[in-house]
Motif scaffolding. Structure first.
Motif, short mmCIF file in Angstrom:
data_model
loop_
_atom_site.label_atom_id
_atom_site.label_comp_id
_atom_site.label_asym_id
_atom_site.label_seq_id
_atom_site.Cartn_x
_atom_site.Cartn_y
_atom_site.Cartn_z
N UNK A 79 0.79 -1.22 0.00
CA UNK A 79 0.00 0.00 0.00
C UNK A 79 0.82 1.27 0.00
N UNK A 80 2.12 1.19 0.35
CA UNK A 80 2.95 2.38 0.42
C UNK A 80 3.72 2.57 -0.88
N UNK A 81 3.71 3.79 -1.40
CA UNK A 81 4.44 4.09 -2.62
C UNK A 81 3.85 3.38 -3.82
N UNK A 82 4.50 3.53 -4.94
CA UNK A 82 4.02 2.92 -6.19
C UNK A 82 4.12 1.40 -6.09
N UNK A 83 5.27 0.90 -5.64
CA UNK A 83 5.46 -0.55 -5.53
C UNK A 83 4.44 -1.18 -4.58
N UNK B 16 6.36 11.86 -10.94
CA UNK B 16 6.20 11.43 -9.55
C UNK B 16 5.79 12.58 -8.64
N UNK B 17 6.04 13.81 -9.03
CA UNK B 17 5.67 14.96 -8.19
C UNK B 17 4.15 15.11 -8.08
N UNK B 18 3.42 14.44 -8.96
CA UNK B 18 1.95 14.52 -8.95
C UNK B 18 1.31 13.40 -8.14
N UNK B 19 2.13 12.53 -7.54
CA UNK B 19 1.61 11.39 -6.77
C UNK B 19 1.65 11.69 -5.27
N UNK B 20 0.52 11.53 -4.61
CA UNK B 20 0.47 11.74 -3.16
C UNK B 20 1.15 10.60 -2.41
N UNK B 21 0.91 9.36 -2.85
CA UNK B 21 1.43 8.18 -2.15
C UNK B 21 2.70 7.70 -2.86
#
Length: 150
Positions: free
Chosen positions: A71-75, A90-95
Motif C-alpha cells: 500500500x505504500x508508494x508505487x510498488x 512522480x511529483x503529482x503522486x500523493x502516495x
C-alpha cells in the motif's frame, strides 16, 4: 526501441541455465544498459508471509527502500492492486516514496505465478514522461518470462 530484439534478448537470459538470482541480475543489467531512460531497474518480491515487499536484484544507485509495506508508494500499491502502475511525473503522486531527488517517473509491473502477485519489476527514470506503451509491453513480457523460472 526495437521491441522484438529486446524481447529476444530477454528470452536468451531467461532460457539460460543460470540460477534465478543471476538471471534476475542479468535482466536488470540488460534493461539498464539498453534503454537510456531506465536509470534504476530492480525486482521486489513478497517477503514471506508478511504484507511487504523486499528488494532483490537491481541495477542503479543503492536505495534505502529495502522493505516496502503493501500500500505504500508505487510498488506497495501494485502489490495490492495487482495492476500495472505508470507514473509519468512522480511529483503529482500523493502516495509516492522518493528513491532520490533525480527520479522523475516510474513504472511498476507485477509478476504473477499461478495467478498470485509474487513480486514486480520497478523502473525509475530521471526523465518526466519516460514511459510509453512499448515500455509497458516489454516489461509485461519480461515479467511473464521471469514467472516461468520462479
Amino acid at each position: 526501441m526495437n521491441l522484438q530484439e529486446l524481447k529476444n534478448n530477454i528470452d536468451k537470459i531467461t532460457d539460460s541455465n543460470s540460477d534465478k538470482e543471476l538471471k534476475l541480475q542479468q535482466i536488470c543489467d540488460y534493461l539498464a544498459s539498453e534503454i537510456s531512460l531506465y536509470d534504476w531497474v530492480g525486482f521486489y518480491f513478497k517477503n514471506g508471509d508478511k504484507d511487504e515487499l523486499k528488494l532483490a536484484q537491481f541495477n542503479g544507485e543503492p536505495t534505502d527502500h529495502i522493505i516496502i509495506p503493501f500500500g505504500k508508494g508505487i510498488c506497495g500499491q501494485v502489490a495490492v492492486s495487482n495492476e500495472n502502475f505508470v507514473v509519468q511525473d512522480v511529483s503529482e503522486q500523493d502516495n509516492y516514496i522518493s528513491c532520490g531527488w533525480k527520479v522523475k517517473s516510474e513504472i511498476v509491473i507485477p509478476i504473477f505465478v499461478n495467478n498470485e502477485n509474487i513480486g514486480q519489476i520497478d523502473i525509475d527514470s530521471h526523465t518526466v514522461n519516460a514511459f510509453s506503451k512499448k515500455d509497458e509491453e516489454l516489461l509485461e513480457y519480461t515479467c511473464k518470462k521471469v514467472a516461468s523460472f520462479l
